[in-house]
Design a protein around this motif. Structure first.
Motif, mmCIF file in Angstrom:
data_model
loop_
_atom_site.group_PDB
_atom_site.id
_atom_site.type_symbol
_atom_site.label_atom_id
_atom_site.label_comp_id
_atom_site.label_asym_id
_atom_site.label_seq_id
_atom_site.Cartn_x
_atom_site.Cartn_y
_atom_site.Cartn_z
ATOM 1 N N LYS A 281 0.824 -1.039 -0.223
ATOM 2 C CA LYS A 281 0.216 0.202 0.185
ATOM 3 C C LYS A 281 0.816 0.959 -0.354
ATOM 4 O O LYS A 281 1.245 2.677 1.340
ATOM 5 C CB LYS A 281 -1.123 0.038 1.155
ATOM 6 N N THR A 282 1.474 1.631 -1.019
ATOM 7 C CA THR A 282 2.666 2.325 -1.246
ATOM 8 C C THR A 282 2.623 3.070 -3.086
ATOM 9 O O THR A 282 2.283 1.917 -3.521
ATOM 10 C CB THR A 282 4.070 2.625 -0.789
ATOM 11 N N VAL A 283 2.882 4.111 -3.315
ATOM 12 C CA VAL A 283 3.092 4.754 -4.512
ATOM 13 C C VAL A 283 3.708 5.740 -4.332
ATOM 14 O O VAL A 283 4.465 6.499 -3.624
ATOM 15 C CB VAL A 283 1.386 4.727 -5.266
ATOM 16 N N THR A 284 4.709 5.483 -4.833
ATOM 17 C CA THR A 284 5.922 6.230 -5.312
ATOM 18 C C THR A 284 5.962 7.370 -6.324
ATOM 19 O O THR A 284 5.669 7.285 -7.796
ATOM 20 C CB THR A 284 7.375 5.658 -4.977
ATOM 21 N N PHE A 285 6.028 8.262 -6.437
ATOM 22 C CA PHE A 285 6.066 9.873 -6.799
ATOM 23 C C PHE A 285 6.878 10.269 -7.536
ATOM 24 O O PHE A 285 8.098 9.921 -6.627
ATOM 25 C CB PHE A 285 4.569 10.900 -6.627
ATOM 26 N N ILE A 286 7.357 11.092 -8.403
ATOM 27 C CA ILE A 286 8.007 12.051 -8.581
ATOM 28 C C ILE A 286 7.743 12.777 -8.302
ATOM 29 O O ILE A 286 6.735 13.863 -8.692
ATOM 30 C CB ILE A 286 8.556 12.152 -10.135
ATOM 31 N N ALA A 287 9.025 13.834 -7.718
ATOM 32 C CA ALA A 287 8.349 14.891 -6.997
ATOM 33 C C ALA A 287 8.840 16.398 -7.519
ATOM 34 O O ALA A 287 10.691 15.815 -7.586
ATOM 35 C CB ALA A 287 8.537 15.623 -5.211
ATOM 36 N N HIS A 288 8.909 16.929 -8.334
ATOM 37 C CA HIS A 288 9.763 18.611 -8.797
ATOM 38 C C HIS A 288 9.369 19.225 -7.384
ATOM 39 O O HIS A 288 9.089 19.815 -7.145
ATOM 40 C CB HIS A 288 8.920 18.332 -10.260
ATOM 41 N N GLY A 292 8.424 29.142 -4.261
ATOM 42 C CA GLY A 292 7.552 29.157 -3.012
ATOM 43 C C GLY A 292 7.350 30.776 -3.783
ATOM 44 O O GLY A 292 8.160 31.301 -4.453
ATOM 45 N N PRO A 293 6.503 31.942 -3.162
ATOM 46 C CA PRO A 293 6.115 33.206 -3.421
ATOM 47 C C PRO A 293 6.934 33.885 -3.039
ATOM 48 O O PRO A 293 7.871 34.512 -3.565
ATOM 49 C CB PRO A 293 4.753 33.132 -2.560
ATOM 50 N N ASP A 294 7.992 33.180 -2.001
ATOM 51 C CA ASP A 294 9.242 34.260 -1.064
ATOM 52 C C ASP A 294 10.438 32.967 -1.528
ATOM 53 O O ASP A 294 11.226 34.015 -1.093
ATOM 54 C CB ASP A 294 8.504 34.919 0.550
ATOM 55 N N GLY A 295 10.592 33.025 -2.280
ATOM 56 C CA GLY A 295 11.980 32.197 -2.483
ATOM 57 C C GLY A 295 11.781 31.048 -2.075
ATOM 58 O O GLY A 295 13.529 30.320 -2.077
ATOM 59 N N ARG A 296 11.268 30.056 -0.989
ATOM 60 C CA ARG A 296 11.644 29.137 -0.901
ATOM 61 C C ARG A 296 11.315 27.744 -1.777
ATOM 62 O O ARG A 296 10.741 27.835 -2.194
ATOM 63 C CB ARG A 296 10.510 28.949 0.902
ATOM 64 N N THR A 297 12.094 27.047 -0.960
ATOM 65 C CA THR A 297 12.043 25.661 -1.915
ATOM 66 C C THR A 297 10.503 24.891 -1.889
ATOM 67 O O THR A 297 9.994 24.848 -0.532
ATOM 68 C CB THR A 297 12.822 25.023 -1.547
ATOM 69 N N ILE A 298 9.845 24.630 -2.933
ATOM 70 C CA ILE A 298 9.157 23.644 -3.017
ATOM 71 C C ILE A 298 9.142 22.635 -3.698
ATOM 72 O O ILE A 298 9.704 22.302 -4.177
ATOM 73 C CB ILE A 298 7.836 24.213 -2.615
ATOM 74 N N TYR A 299 8.109 21.270 -3.345
ATOM 75 C CA TYR A 299 7.917 20.262 -3.858
ATOM 76 C C TYR A 299 6.465 19.593 -4.399
ATOM 77 O O TYR A 299 6.016 20.183 -2.992
ATOM 78 C CB TYR A 299 8.700 18.468 -3.424
ATOM 79 N N TYR A 300 6.467 19.144 -5.351
ATOM 80 C CA TYR A 300 5.115 19.501 -6.305
ATOM 81 C C TYR A 300 5.785 17.624 -6.521
ATOM 82 O O TYR A 300 6.159 17.344 -7.542
ATOM 83 C CB TYR A 300 4.528 20.065 -6.366
ATOM 84 N N ILE A 301 3.877 17.209 -6.674
ATOM 85 C CA ILE A 301 3.605 16.239 -7.204
ATOM 86 C C ILE A 301 2.250 16.613 -8.769
ATOM 87 O O ILE A 301 1.593 17.212 -8.765
ATOM 88 C CB ILE A 301 3.522 14.868 -7.108
ATOM 89 N N ASN A 413 -4.122 19.283 -11.020
ATOM 90 C CA ASN A 413 -3.426 18.754 -9.380
ATOM 91 C C ASN A 413 -1.752 18.246 -8.826
ATOM 92 O O ASN A 413 -1.853 17.680 -9.913
ATOM 93 C CB ASN A 413 -4.966 17.311 -9.470
ATOM 94 N N CYS A 414 -1.250 19.609 -8.501
ATOM 95 C CA CYS A 414 -0.369 19.235 -7.834
ATOM 96 C C CYS A 414 0.002 19.095 -6.371
ATOM 97 O O CYS A 414 0.592 20.788 -5.995
ATOM 98 C CB CYS A 414 1.327 20.068 -8.848
ATOM 99 N N PRO A 415 -0.374 18.538 -5.993
ATOM 100 C CA PRO A 415 -0.295 18.419 -4.073
ATOM 101 C C PRO A 415 1.208 19.436 -3.820
ATOM 102 O O PRO A 415 2.147 18.341 -4.374
ATOM 103 C CB PRO A 415 -0.649 17.263 -3.554
ATOM 104 N N PHE A 416 1.872 20.152 -3.112
ATOM 105 C CA PHE A 416 3.094 20.182 -2.410
ATOM 106 C C PHE A 416 3.109 18.900 -1.462
ATOM 107 O O PHE A 416 2.189 19.226 -0.494
ATOM 108 C CB PHE A 416 2.601 22.185 -1.761
ATOM 109 N N ILE A 417 4.106 18.575 -1.355
ATOM 110 C CA ILE A 417 4.513 17.824 -0.464
ATOM 111 C C ILE A 417 5.927 17.447 0.464
ATOM 112 O O ILE A 417 7.067 19.222 -0.335
ATOM 113 C CB ILE A 417 3.957 16.179 -0.941
ATOM 114 N N ASP A 418 6.451 17.013 0.877
ATOM 115 C CA ASP A 418 8.010 16.955 1.958
ATOM 116 C C ASP A 418 8.051 14.656 1.462
ATOM 117 O O ASP A 418 7.668 14.721 2.049
ATOM 118 C CB ASP A 418 7.575 17.166 3.340
ATOM 119 N N PRO A 419 8.954 15.500 0.615
ATOM 120 C CA PRO A 419 9.134 13.862 0.038
ATOM 121 C C PRO A 419 10.818 13.613 0.811
ATOM 122 O O PRO A 419 10.067 12.596 0.474
ATOM 123 C CB PRO A 419 10.190 14.501 -1.443
ATOM 124 N N PHE A 420 10.889 14.493 1.353
ATOM 125 C CA PHE A 420 11.901 13.646 2.778
ATOM 126 C C PHE A 420 11.096 12.990 3.912
ATOM 127 O O PHE A 420 12.482 12.755 5.030
ATOM 128 C CB PHE A 420 13.248 14.468 2.816
#
Length: 421
Positions: A281-288, A292-301, A413-420
């Motif tokens: 019961k797992t799925v592995t996506f590519i997180a890109h 963010g709006p202020d220059g912070r790092t974001i990851y999304y699938i 549909n691009c949910p922001f996630i923490d891939p780590f």
């Protein structure tokens, strides 16, 4: 006699001289009044001296203050211009010395992200899905705790219109299982096999077994409604919207990428999923990676999109109902680049910039795509935040337009996630 006549003559012409002198003095005084006092004379040196209808000290201090204000404005404009020119020069130097794409790609631009799967049902068949976002903090916290993977709060999803949602039934008691509340899995009213009615954004109805009823697995909407008619359970609509993209459904599944080797320049085409494991019961996506709006790092699938062209190109679910969000506040703007500096963005140029990110009140996984084009690509600079975009737009150096592939409304549909995590 002569003396008397001389005296009388002098007395007679004296008023004439007096008038003449008076007129001359008044003329000079008016000239001085109009002239005022030069800026070399100021402060206490002007005390009591009149310039027009006010003291010269007042005129001088205001003049000096105005001059200083204008000087500061000129200095700021020159500084801003110099900074912009420096940024352009740096970007130009990079493009001249080496391949800009190899320099400006973000490190760890594409990384694997493993997400827990839940098992549910549709019309008697199994559905495997993920839960990434909630419009409600309570549900976000509850699901995060139960699945041991963070569900993000996306308050804007509550604004999504009914025509952009599908329905899911959530059990609050009964048979233990893989559902949101740790009972049987959710029951969906549609899957991607019915694209005209499917949506990853789901409204919810709580299903509660009544005392005395015999709980059992209900695997379709019909079975639930039949049990309600028999008086075995109650149905309660809940004012919460969850982002629950389906990964596997009775008639299909999301595309699995053939080449599973990830690099900073891995293209977006050919699938966003690296592996599906229904047993574990797992799925592995590519997180890109992006900004963010202020220059912070974001990851999304990427899970689904409309229209069908971009969805098929990226290898994600086609979800036409997403188009109902194009003018709705449940969707937020994301900016992608169509030219300029080469990089790890979806179009082969620099990474995109989102107008909202995790923790922001305006965060939403539903993206309204805007494209940025440099008027002079050879002098493109690296933009890292919304402020940069606004500055270069106001300077007339970039054009921004709403993306309309296939001449259609474009939502992803691009949910922001923490891939780590």
């Amino acid at each position: 006699m002569n003396t008397t006549l001389k005296t009388l003559a002098i007395l007679a012409i004296l008023p004439v001289f007096t008038v003449a002198l008076s007129q001359s003095y008044l003329t000079d005084a008016d000239a001085l009044k109009a002239q005022g006092v030069g800026v070399a004379s100021y402060g206490s040196a002007n005390a009591g001296i009149v310039c027009g209808d006010r003291l010269c000290s007042e005129v001088s201090s205001k003049y000096v203050e105005k001059q200083m204000t204008e000087q500061k404005m000129e200095e700021k404009q020159m500084k801003d211009k110099a900074m912009m020119e420096e940024k352009h020069a740096m970007a130009y130097k990079m493009t001249q010395s080496v391949d800009a794409g190899s320099v400006l790609k973000l490190s760890r631009a594409n990384v694997p992200a493993t997400i827990p799967l839940h098992q549910g049902y549709h019309d008697g068949g199994n559905v495997y899905y993920i839960i990434t976002d909630s419009s409600d903090q309570t549900h976000a916290d509850t699901i995060s705790k139960n699945q041991k993977w963070k569900v993000e709060l996306a308050p804007l999803l509550k604004n999504a219109p009914a025509k952009a949602l599908s329905k899911a039934y959530m059990f609050t008691n009964g048979i233990s299982g893989d559902g949101v509340h740790k009972f049987q899995g959710e029951v969906f009213t549609s899957t991607p096999a019915q694209p005209d009615v499917y949506s990853a954004l789901t409204s919810h109805v709580h299903v509660t077994w009544k005392d005395g009823a015999t709980p059992r697995i209900l695997n379709s909407e019909k079975a639930i409604l039949d049990a309600e008619k028999k008086g075995e359970l109650t149905l309660t609509p809940v004012q919460v919207v969850l982002n629950m993209p389906q990964i596997v459904w009775p008639d299909g599944q999301m595309m699995v990428k053939k080449d599973k080797t990830l690099a900073d320049d891995t293209p977006y085409v050919g699938g966003q999923v690296l592996n599906i494991d229904t047993k574990e019961k797992t799925v592995t996506f590519i997180a890109h990676r992006g900004w963010g709006p202020d220059g912070r790092t974001i990851y999304y699938i990427v899970t689904d999109a409309t229209p069908s062209g971009p969805a098929e190109m990226m290898g994600v679910t086609n979800a036409p109902r997403d188009a109902n969000l194009i003018a709705n506040s449940a969707a937020v703007d994301i900016y992608q680049f169509t030219n300029g500096i080469k990089g790890s963005g979806p179009l082969g140029f620099q990474a995109g910039i989102a107008s909202g990110a995790l923790g922001d009140e305006n965060y939403s996984p539903m993206w309204r795509i805007n494209v940025i084009g440099w008027k002079d690509p050879a002098n493109a600079a690296l933009l890292e935040n919304i402020s940069d975009i606004n500055a270069y737009k106001n300077a007339g150096k970039i054009d921004i337009s709403l993306a309309r592939p296939m001449n259609s409304d474009h939502i992803v549909n691009c949910p922001f996630i923490d891939p780590f995590q």
